[in-house]
Design a protein around this motif. Structure first.
Motif, PDB file in Angstrom:
ATOM      1  N   HIS A  32      37.179  15.706 -31.286  1.00  0.00           N
ATOM      2  CA  HIS A  32      37.592  14.358 -31.651  1.00  0.00           C
ATOM      3  C   HIS A  32      36.422  13.723 -32.397  1.00  0.00           C
ATOM      4  O   HIS A  32      35.439  13.307 -31.787  1.00  0.00           O
ATOM      5  N   TYR A  70      28.080  15.165 -29.621  1.00  0.00           N
ATOM      6  CA  TYR A  70      29.321  15.414 -28.904  1.00  0.00           C
ATOM      7  C   TYR A  70      29.100  15.377 -27.406  1.00  0.00           C
ATOM      8  O   TYR A  70      28.094  15.874 -26.908  1.00  0.00           O
ATOM      9  N   SER A  76      37.579  19.706 -24.592  1.00  0.00           N
ATOM     10  CA  SER A  76      37.472  18.801 -25.728  1.00  0.00           C
ATOM     11  C   SER A  76      36.016  18.396 -25.935  1.00  0.00           C
ATOM     12  O   SER A  76      35.232  18.348 -25.001  1.00  0.00           O
ATOM     13  N   ASN A  78      34.027  15.261 -27.638  1.00  0.00           N
ATOM     14  CA  ASN A  78      34.247  13.904 -28.120  1.00  0.00           C
ATOM     15  C   ASN A  78      32.974  13.386 -28.775  1.00  0.00           C
ATOM     16  O   ASN A  78      31.930  13.312 -28.137  1.00  0.00           O
ATOM     17  N   LYS A 107      34.591   8.502 -29.340  1.00  0.00           N
ATOM     18  CA  LYS A 107      35.932   8.948 -29.738  1.00  0.00           C
ATOM     19  C   LYS A 107      36.547   9.780 -28.608  1.00  0.00           C
ATOM     20  O   LYS A 107      36.327  10.980 -28.518  1.00  0.00           O
ATOM     21  N   PRO A 108      37.334   9.164 -27.699  1.00  0.00           N
ATOM     22  CA  PRO A 108      37.906   9.913 -26.577  1.00  0.00           C
ATOM     23  C   PRO A 108      39.096  10.789 -26.957  1.00  0.00           C
ATOM     24  O   PRO A 108      39.426  11.729 -26.266  1.00  0.00           O
ATOM     25  N   SER A 109      39.749  10.462 -28.082  1.00  0.00           N
ATOM     26  CA  SER A 109      40.903  11.235 -28.552  1.00  0.00           C
ATOM     27  C   SER A 109      41.055  10.973 -30.042  1.00  0.00           C
ATOM     28  O   SER A 109      40.406  10.089 -30.594  1.00  0.00           O
TER      29      SER A 109
END
Length: 188
Positions: A32, A70, A76, A78, A107-109
């Motif tokens: 993300h 990140y 994931s 982020n 940015k979580p998603s």
């Protein structure tokens, strides 16, 4: 030939089983990334010094930027970045952390964004700006349409003396008010 195949059969089965398990254990990591629009919250330059004046004296804040990085969360990754604020020559700090604040962009998603804000000597830490509605404010004769007024009047004390902070998405901190010296306005 039949005997050698029978001896190889367990090895072949183990290899195939290992390949299946390895493939099943590989997770696809989703990244993300912060977009240009997300990064528009970061209006500061690295090592920028912002000055604020209250009519009698001036205070300075050093802004340092962190490169994008990140946060790995299982399957994931982020992306995030920060702008750190440090009040220079802070003679009122009771604890060293009192002189620091932080703008955190995370940015979580792919369709989400979290922007939080802290300011030196401000009692509220990590205020989520992206969940607050911006307002229209005139400061120094300039109209801003993207200002978040963070009010901590009921939480101030000797250590955390800042009552209010006016933060603009397009210009950063515009002004703040403390319990001792009143209103401090950014020198533009």
């Amino acid at each position: 030939m039949t005997r050698s195949f029978l001896l190889m059969k367990p090895v072949i089965i183990l290899l195939l089983l290992s390949a299946v398990l390895f493939t099943a254990s590989c997770k696809k990591i989703s990244y993300h990334k912060l977009t240009d629009e997300d990064m528009s919250w970061l209006v500061y330059k690295n090592y920028q010094i912002d000055e604020f004046d209250n009519g009698n004296e001036t205070v300075k804040f050093l802004v340092t930027l962190r490169t994008k990085s990140y946060y790995d969360n299982d399957d994931s990754a982020n992306e995030f970045t920060t702008a750190s604020f440090k009040q220079l020559n802070d003679t009122t700090a009771i604890h060293p952390d009192d002189s620091y604040g932080l703008l955190y962009i995370y940015k979580p998603s792919d369709d989400g964004l979290l922007v939080t804000f802290s300011w030196p000597h401000f009692p509220l830490k990590g205020v989520p700006l992206t969940s607050l509605p911006p307002g229209i404010v005139t400061i120094g004769g300039v109209n801003y349409t993207d200002v978040f007024v963070l009010d901590a009047t009921g939480f101030t004390d000797a250590r955390n003396k800042i009552r209010k902070v006016w933060y603009s998405k397009s210009a950063g901190v515009l002004q703040f008010e403390d319990t001792i010296a009143g209103l401090w306005v950014k020198n533009l």
